[in-house]
Design a protein around this motif. Sequence first.
Motif, PDB file in Angstrom:
ATOM      1  N   ALA A 205     -46.367  28.888 111.019  1.00  0.00           N
ATOM      2  CA  ALA A 205     -46.605  27.592 110.652  1.00  0.00           C
ATOM      3  C   ALA A 205     -48.111  27.313 111.748  1.00  0.00           C
ATOM      4  N   SER A 206     -48.353  27.981 112.404  1.00  0.00           N
ATOM      5  CA  SER A 206     -49.561  28.282 112.764  1.00  0.00           C
ATOM      6  C   SER A 206     -50.528  28.185 111.916  1.00  0.00           C
ATOM      7  N   VAL A 207     -50.226  29.307 111.044  1.00  0.00           N
ATOM      8  CA  VAL A 207     -51.660  29.856 110.027  1.00  0.00           C
ATOM      9  C   VAL A 207     -51.498  28.372 109.080  1.00  0.00           C
ATOM     10  N   MET A 208     -50.463  28.046 108.550  1.00  0.00           N
ATOM     11  CA  MET A 208     -50.407  26.320 108.212  1.00  0.00           C
ATOM     12  C   MET A 208     -51.602  25.695 108.344  1.00  0.00           C
ATOM     13  N   GLU A 209     -51.095  25.331 109.153  1.00  0.00           N
ATOM     14  CA  GLU A 209     -52.177  24.333 110.890  1.00  0.00           C
ATOM     15  C   GLU A 209     -53.520  24.703 110.334  1.00  0.00           C
ATOM     16  N   ARG A 210     -53.624  26.481 110.170  1.00  0.00           N
ATOM     17  CA  ARG A 210     -54.943  26.672 110.121  1.00  0.00           C
ATOM     18  C   ARG A 210     -55.657  26.104 108.858  1.00  0.00           C
ATOM     19  N   GLU A 211     -54.976  26.302 107.783  1.00  0.00           N
ATOM     20  CA  GLU A 211     -55.670  26.721 106.018  1.00  0.00           C
ATOM     21  C   GLU A 211     -55.191  25.984 105.923  1.00  0.00           C
TER      22      GLU A 211
ATOM     23  N   VAL B 161     -36.964  29.135 103.959  1.00  0.00           N
ATOM     24  CA  VAL B 161     -36.065  28.101 104.397  1.00  0.00           C
ATOM     25  C   VAL B 161     -36.517  27.296 105.273  1.00  0.00           C
ATOM     26  N   GLU B 162     -36.127  28.283 106.033  1.00  0.00           N
ATOM     27  CA  GLU B 162     -36.648  27.918 107.684  1.00  0.00           C
ATOM     28  C   GLU B 162     -37.745  27.330 107.519  1.00  0.00           C
ATOM     29  N   LEU B 163     -38.148  27.210 107.636  1.00  0.00           N
ATOM     30  CA  LEU B 163     -40.180  26.268 107.059  1.00  0.00           C
ATOM     31  C   LEU B 163     -39.539  24.608 106.792  1.00  0.00           C
ATOM     32  N   ALA B 164     -38.627  25.298 105.219  1.00  0.00           N
ATOM     33  CA  ALA B 164     -38.401  23.704 105.329  1.00  0.00           C
ATOM     34  C   ALA B 164     -37.745  23.213 106.519  1.00  0.00           C
ATOM     35  N   GLU B 165     -36.065  23.260 106.706  1.00  0.00           N
ATOM     36  CA  GLU B 165     -35.596  22.731 107.159  1.00  0.00           C
ATOM     37  C   GLU B 165     -35.604  22.777 108.771  1.00  0.00           C
ATOM     38  N   LYS B 166     -37.121  23.089 109.495  1.00  0.00           N
ATOM     39  CA  LYS B 166     -37.603  22.722 110.917  1.00  0.00           C
ATOM     40  C   LYS B 166     -39.043  21.720 110.142  1.00  0.00           C
TER      41      LYS B 166
ATOM     42  N   LEU C  91     -43.239  22.601 106.629  1.00  0.00           N
ATOM     43  CA  LEU C  91     -43.912  22.707 105.100  1.00  0.00           C
ATOM     44  C   LEU C  91     -44.022  20.599 104.357  1.00  0.00           C
ATOM     45  N   GLU C  92     -43.065  19.949 105.073  1.00  0.00           N
ATOM     46  CA  GLU C  92     -43.074  18.159 104.763  1.00  0.00           C
ATOM     47  C   GLU C  92     -44.090  17.762 105.952  1.00  0.00           C
ATOM     48  N   LYS C  93     -44.629  19.340 107.190  1.00  0.00           N
ATOM     49  CA  LYS C  93     -45.549  17.553 108.085  1.00  0.00           C
ATOM     50  C   LYS C  93     -46.849  18.206 107.575  1.00  0.00           C
ATOM     51  N   HIS C  94     -47.162  19.348 106.692  1.00  0.00           N
ATOM     52  CA  HIS C  94     -48.130  20.131 106.792  1.00  0.00           C
ATOM     53  C   HIS C  94     -48.358  19.273 104.809  1.00  0.00           C
ATOM     54  N   GLY C  95     -47.721  19.001 103.769  1.00  0.00           N
ATOM     55  CA  GLY C  95     -47.694  18.414 103.080  1.00  0.00           C
ATOM     56  C   GLY C  95     -47.969  19.743 102.200  1.00  0.00           C
ATOM     57  N   VAL C  96     -47.311  21.105 102.341  1.00  0.00           N
ATOM     58  CA  VAL C  96     -47.477  22.368 101.600  1.00  0.00           C
ATOM     59  C   VAL C  96     -46.246  21.845 100.443  1.00  0.00           C
ATOM     60  N   GLU C  97     -46.079  22.524  99.709  1.00  0.00           N
ATOM     61  CA  GLU C  97     -45.086  22.841  98.198  1.00  0.00           C
ATOM     62  C   GLU C  97     -44.343  23.760  98.377  1.00  0.00           C
ATOM     63  N   LEU C  98     -43.165  23.685  98.228  1.00  0.00           N
ATOM     64  CA  LEU C  98     -42.566  25.339  97.769  1.00  0.00           C
ATOM     65  C   LEU C  98     -42.885  25.657  95.891  1.00  0.00           C
ATOM     66  N   LEU C  99     -43.995  26.799  96.235  1.00  0.00           N
ATOM     67  CA  LEU C  99     -43.797  26.926  94.924  1.00  0.00           C
ATOM     68  C   LEU C  99     -43.100  27.850  93.890  1.00  0.00           C
ATOM     69  N   GLY C 100     -42.646  27.619  92.585  1.00  0.00           N
ATOM     70  CA  GLY C 100     -41.566  28.635  91.754  1.00  0.00           C
ATOM     71  C   GLY C 100     -40.237  27.890  91.744  1.00  0.00           C
TER      72      GLY C 100
END
Length: 775
Positions: free
Chosen positions: A75-81, A100-105, A108-117
């Motif tokens: 999550a901290s890498v996502m926030e930075r990158e 799964v953990e990142l989505a459930e917590k 992904l939604e917070k940083h606008g990151v899409e799960l690819l594939g």
Amino acid sequence: MPRRSDINKVLVIGSGPIVIGQAAEFDYAGTQACKALSEEGVEVVLVNSNPATIMTDTGIAHQVYIEPLTWQSVASVMERERPEGLLPTLGGQTGLNLAVELAEKGVLEKHGVELLGTSLETIKKAEDRELFKETMLSIGEPVPESAIVTSLEEAGEFVNRSGFPVIVRPAYTLGGTGGGMAENREQLVSIVSRGLKMSMIGQVLLERSVAGWKEIEYEVMRDGADNCITVCNMENIDPVGVHTGDSIVVAPSQTLSDKEYQMLRSASLKIIRTLGVEGGCNVQFALDPYSFNYYVIEVNPRVSRSSALASKATGYPIAKMAAKIAVGLNLDEIINPVTGKSRACFEPTLDYVVVKIPRWPFDKFDSADRTLGTQMKATGEVMAIDRTFEGALMKAVRSLETGVDGLGLKGSAGWSEMDLENRLARADDERIFAVAEAFRRFWAMREIFQLTSIDYFFLEKIKNIVVMEGELRAQGWPATPELLRKAKEMGISDSQVARLTGASPGEVRSLRKKYGITPTYKVVDTCSAEFESSTPYYYSSYEEEDEVGTTGRKKVLVLGSGPIRIGQGIEFDYCSVHSVWGLQAEGVESIILNNNPETVSTDFDTSDKLYFEPLTVEDVLNVIDREKPHGVVVQFGGQTAINLAGDLAQNGVGILGTPVECIDIAEDREKFGDLLRSLNIPQSEGGTAFTLQGALEIARGLGYPALVRPSYVLGGRAMEIVHSDNELLKYMESAVRVSPKHPVLIDKYIRGREVEVDAVGDGKDIYIPGIMEHV
């Protein structure tokens, strides 16, 4: 459709440390994915914690974060990158569970990151045992009678209805972790308790055992436009009941009728479409050998160990295609990188046989339970390619580096009939050798089948090898050209021919050459030569036509490190790949010889040429005869390659880098001791023992505790601290078996701090990149 323009930066999750069930195949898959995304102009951010992998090299991704694989650090890498997408399906179970953990917590939604594939819903449908069962039943795909349980009480209720045996499969785990087969109440309590503890969601599946049925796997791919292909189908020689990672596997399947093949292929495509997987997917079936009944056992909605095997078996790069699909490309838009001409939306065709054999750690842990079940125990695997099943099987056996070169084990002739029956009935790492021993004793094939449930086709092939052994033994030396050619076509090594006929391996090699019996090399092209291959990826066979093209460039052969085992892991593959890149940077044609399907070194585009062969003196010399390289590099292939250096040098092969004499001084403890004394460098007191009595005298003279070890070993294999005469005698019995050519070294055991120095030398100057202290 073309690549998505809204995805310009992607976060890739690696698989972390190598563990049983999750090994180098994810380094290979992740490396391929990073390269594929970069090819499409995507910026790649990688998070992984394993320093021994090519994947965490600075040149593979644009940004590499060596961080713990926890949702907080990702999550901290996502926030930075600020990536637009997350690709979790190439980092094994670790990557999948993290997604799964990142989505459930809500990260992904917070940083606008899409799960690819593959979507979160798809991951859950395949990984959550209850959702998976419901999904399969909704599309008419049969699953074994089963129950999802979250407590021991519920497990007991299911067994009251179904009876024993039952298979226990925890949700969201890898390599069968925490699972097993329960045959009574006591085992049920033990396995279910462990499974509930190890499952991420505290859930296990109990299912009726179909042990003894055939286990068949299909590796399938799907893109966003619903194009689906079967990359490869594989048959486990061991029946259901042994984890596929612990099974001997053959590709393509050998015993299925066309009706069975098409039935399971159609089911696989229906399953991947229903689940909505975008990328690679592995589907495992249990098939009744006496009817057309089958069950779906498991689906991996991600790249798996089997995907790496399927990629190397067919030459079709599954992880690369999966990464391109994840950013919007379809299979009919991607060029097949093997042919460079056809599209990736075609099903590979194999005109050869591939055999995979797992590599287990029982040579290092010889007192461990060798029984194989639904929880994986292998640390790695080898793969072999040949035109016949017998040839591929024999190549794979000698690739294992367990001191055997055929289907005979030391001491197997001394097994009692009861011993042999027990060994056939119980699945373990030595069962295939027990099958061969039973044929040597003229056991009936039906009897062997009833004890093992191994298909008659495979039993017949093993019998062929045993019959050939008998013919060689009966004819003696010299063997006739006809018999020798037949033996070589069956994959029997020069060393085995020598032992059976009373000659030396050198004499067999000379006679073979005199008769003109030398291997030819065939190309792996994914399409049975329908299109010309642009990738030089070869295997040997004893046939007429040779498909190797040669250049006039200076070339060097790099020896790989073989299967992953404890003490010799992925770090040597890392070194081999860097060796190749270094040679290419100097304009030298690089050739890799290796047999490990999980690694980056055996990727078709890593070196200028790849030979998928056993790492034995005979097989290496055959490639040298064909390629005539300037020299061979042995120092990056771990102990495997180092142990070949002396024999290769004796055969006139140029060893590049550290000279053989210097390797010998470092490896032979007695010579090394002489060197240290000549340099006035202190060393612990010790001696070299060639006999049991000699060992006792040295140990008593030094005083216990003593450190004992054979020469020429890696990773502390067969190294022990002994505290008494009894412990020493017990050790000597096993150690001499480990390394019969070399003496045993006995040192006074010193308690103190351990420090190591890494150095690089060119013969004149020394550079020290680091000094490390052991905690």
